[in-house]
Design an enzyme around this catalytic site. Sequence first.
Site, PDB file in Angstrom:
ATOM      1  N   TYR A  56      30.424  30.150  29.593  1.00 20.23           N
ATOM      2  CA  TYR A  56      31.079  29.205  29.211  1.00 20.23           C
ATOM      3  C   TYR A  56      29.962  28.796  28.781  1.00 20.23           C
ATOM      4  O   TYR A  56      28.989  28.388  29.741  1.00 20.23           O
ATOM      5  CB  TYR A  56      31.484  28.784  30.625  1.00 20.23           C
ATOM      6  CG  TYR A  56      32.971  29.218  31.416  1.00 20.23           C
ATOM      7  CD1 TYR A  56      34.269  29.231  30.543  1.00 20.23           C
ATOM      8  CD2 TYR A  56      32.852  30.489  32.330  1.00 20.23           C
ATOM      9  CE1 TYR A  56      35.100  30.079  31.352  1.00 20.23           C
ATOM     10  CE2 TYR A  56      33.787  30.871  32.605  1.00 20.23           C
ATOM     11  CZ  TYR A  56      35.007  30.231  32.258  1.00 20.23           C
ATOM     12  OH  TYR A  56      35.611  31.425  32.523  1.00 20.23           O
ATOM     13  N   ARG A  59      27.437  26.103  32.024  1.00 17.30           N
ATOM     14  CA  ARG A  59      27.452  26.996  33.491  1.00 17.30           C
ATOM     15  C   ARG A  59      27.107  28.789  33.035  1.00 17.30           C
ATOM     16  O   ARG A  59      27.822  29.105  32.252  1.00 17.30           O
ATOM     17  CB  ARG A  59      28.640  27.114  34.129  1.00 17.30           C
ATOM     18  CG  ARG A  59      30.197  27.036  33.862  1.00 17.30           C
ATOM     19  CD  ARG A  59      31.211  26.154  34.512  1.00 17.30           C
ATOM     20  NE  ARG A  59      32.622  25.786  34.267  1.00 17.30           N
ATOM     21  CZ  ARG A  59      33.191  26.194  33.187  1.00 17.30           C
ATOM     22  NH1 ARG A  59      32.546  25.496  32.083  1.00 17.30           N
ATOM     23  NH2 ARG A  59      34.319  26.300  32.546  1.00 17.30           N
ATOM     24  N   CYS A  68      26.525  43.687  49.791  1.00 15.44           N
ATOM     25  CA  CYS A  68      27.659  42.409  50.696  1.00 15.44           C
ATOM     26  C   CYS A  68      27.390  43.425  52.256  1.00 15.44           C
ATOM     27  O   CYS A  68      27.344  44.279  52.411  1.00 15.44           O
ATOM     28  CB  CYS A  68      28.645  43.192  50.202  1.00 15.44           C
ATOM     29  SG  CYS A  68      28.925  42.206  48.244  1.00 15.44           S
ATOM     30  N   CYS A  75      37.305  45.123  45.260  1.00 14.32           N
ATOM     31  CA  CYS A  75      36.565  44.238  44.789  1.00 14.32           C
ATOM     32  C   CYS A  75      36.235  44.730  43.028  1.00 14.32           C
ATOM     33  O   CYS A  75      36.411  45.208  42.710  1.00 14.32           O
ATOM     34  CB  CYS A  75      34.759  45.392  45.086  1.00 14.32           C
ATOM     35  SG  CYS A  75      32.742  44.555  43.986  1.00 14.32           S
ATOM     36  N   ARG A  77      33.176  43.532  41.366  1.00 15.35           N
ATOM     37  CA  ARG A  77      32.013  44.641  40.395  1.00 15.35           C
ATOM     38  C   ARG A  77      31.566  45.837  41.189  1.00 15.35           C
ATOM     39  O   ARG A  77      30.741  46.481  41.357  1.00 15.35           O
ATOM     40  CB  ARG A  77      30.600  43.464  40.333  1.00 15.35           C
ATOM     41  CG  ARG A  77      31.440  41.382  40.186  1.00 15.35           C
ATOM     42  CD  ARG A  77      30.154  41.187  39.496  1.00 15.35           C
ATOM     43  NE  ARG A  77      30.721  40.401  39.115  1.00 15.35           N
ATOM     44  CZ  ARG A  77      30.702  39.077  40.240  1.00 15.35           C
ATOM     45  NH1 ARG A  77      29.930  38.406  40.736  1.00 15.35           N
ATOM     46  NH2 ARG A  77      30.673  38.403  39.415  1.00 15.35           N
ATOM     47  N   ASP A 235      42.311  41.983  38.832  1.00 16.45           N
ATOM     48  CA  ASP A 235      41.486  42.307  37.495  1.00 16.45           C
ATOM     49  C   ASP A 235      41.831  43.489  37.145  1.00 16.45           C
ATOM     50  O   ASP A 235      41.930  44.116  38.687  1.00 16.45           O
ATOM     51  CB  ASP A 235      40.084  42.100  37.377  1.00 16.45           C
ATOM     52  CG  ASP A 235      39.287  40.964  37.182  1.00 16.45           C
ATOM     53  OD1 ASP A 235      40.139  39.989  37.001  1.00 16.45           O
ATOM     54  OD2 ASP A 235      38.429  39.962  38.247  1.00 16.45           O
TER      55      ASP A 235
HETATM   56  C1  LIG Z   1      34.346  32.338  37.615  1.00 16.92           C
HETATM   57  C2  LIG Z   1      32.814  32.371  36.341  1.00 16.92           C
HETATM   58  C3  LIG Z   1      32.752  30.633  36.504  1.00 16.92           C
HETATM   59  C4  LIG Z   1      32.641  29.939  36.329  1.00 16.92           C
HETATM   60  O1  LIG Z   1      34.533  29.011  36.788  1.00 16.92           O
HETATM   61  P1  LIG Z   1      34.461  27.698  37.267  1.00 16.92           P
HETATM   62  O2  LIG Z   1      36.095  27.711  36.448  1.00 16.92           O
HETATM   63  O3  LIG Z   1      34.031  27.006  36.604  1.00 16.92           O
HETATM   64  O4  LIG Z   1      34.831  28.430  38.557  1.00 16.92           O
HETATM   65  C5  LIG Z   1      31.618  30.773  35.186  1.00 16.92           C
HETATM   66  N1  LIG Z   1      30.986  32.186  34.840  1.00 16.92           N
HETATM   67  C6  LIG Z   1      32.144  33.037  34.778  1.00 16.92           C
HETATM   68  C7  LIG Z   1      31.196  34.127  34.547  1.00 16.92           C
HETATM   69  C8  LIG Z   1      32.387  33.290  35.798  1.00 16.92           C
HETATM   70  O5  LIG Z   1      33.342  34.227  36.052  1.00 16.92           O
END
Ligand SMILES: *Cc1c(COP(=O)(O)O)cnc(C)c1O
Length: 317
Positions: A56, A59, A68, A75, A77, A235
């Site tokens: 995104y 972020r 862990c 999991c 991952r 997933d």
């Molecule tokens: C889940 C995730 C986020 C954060 O998503 P939000 O909807 O803002 O909580 C950011 N980057 C990645 C790769 C994700 O999987």
Amino acid sequence: MFPLRISSHYLKLLEQPGDPLWLQAVPDLRELSDEGFKDPLHEDEDSPVPYLTHRYPDRALLRVTDCCAMYCRHCTRRWKIAHPEPVPQEIIHHAIDYIREHPQIRDVIISGGDPLMLSDHELEAILTALRAIPHVEILRIGTRIPVTLPQRVTPELCAMLRRYHPLYVNTHFNHPKEVTPESSRACEMLADAGIPLGNQSVLLRGVNDDPAVMTELVHKLLAIRVRPYYLFQADLVQGTSHFRTSVADGLAIIEALRGHTSGLAVPHYVIDAPGGGGKIALIPNAVVAQTDDEITLRNYAGNLYTYPSRPPDDDRP
Ligand SMILES: *Cc1c(COP(=O)(O)O)cnc(C)c1O
């Protein structure tokens, strides 16, 4: 293929083979199925530098360790952390450099593995470096430690974390039996350090694919000041297909919560789209019919109501 590790705390909670906590912790021959994908979310394709996923615009997700306290059988991952080893410092420095060079990143999710497997000192070094970047507004830590190793949440850890606000923690409770006195205390200590707590559950067959179980879980979470945030559809990870439920089961859980209990208790039900599409929220359909003049809505009790589609002065075609 995927390590076995169960903390002493979680081990004590297992009652009998096949119970909801057992299923999350104890290996199962069905993990050998080759159905599914090793990287269903294409986290590697969206990874400009190792251990960082930037999907995104604003972020980024930074994996600071592969270790862990417990290796959850479901999991996502599981193919990345088959041989958990410490992540070399240079890799983390390199990922933080990437964040520094990308001013659009205002939210960093510190993930893993489990970030709270690092020592306070190691984790603080990462938080300090991220906080020194002016465009990073909020930090989040994703951790299952409050569930799996609650004694890791110490007064020293909380005193350290609170120096890096605004800092959010998202944890991962899947079943009401995981809300033990020890886990409650860990969440209380984090909340008392001013950290808003959220929960990300995974919908798992035989664990929590039941409206009554999920209702009890979200109520117990609110009581320990943890706000349900996401309910993930499983997933398509190879080795976990025996956990998968139908999408209808997930929607039925949201139907059973919305309106029937506190709005604060209702998580977003999301599918993390295969192929890297990101999280997509699913909402039970409340719009029964729609015309230019009005929409017909169904409330939680099944009664129908109408509402004008637009204000009286809106004459757009
Ligand atoms: C889940 C995730 C986020 C954060 O998503 P939000 O909807 O803002 O909580 C950011 N980057 C990645 C790769 C994700 O999987």
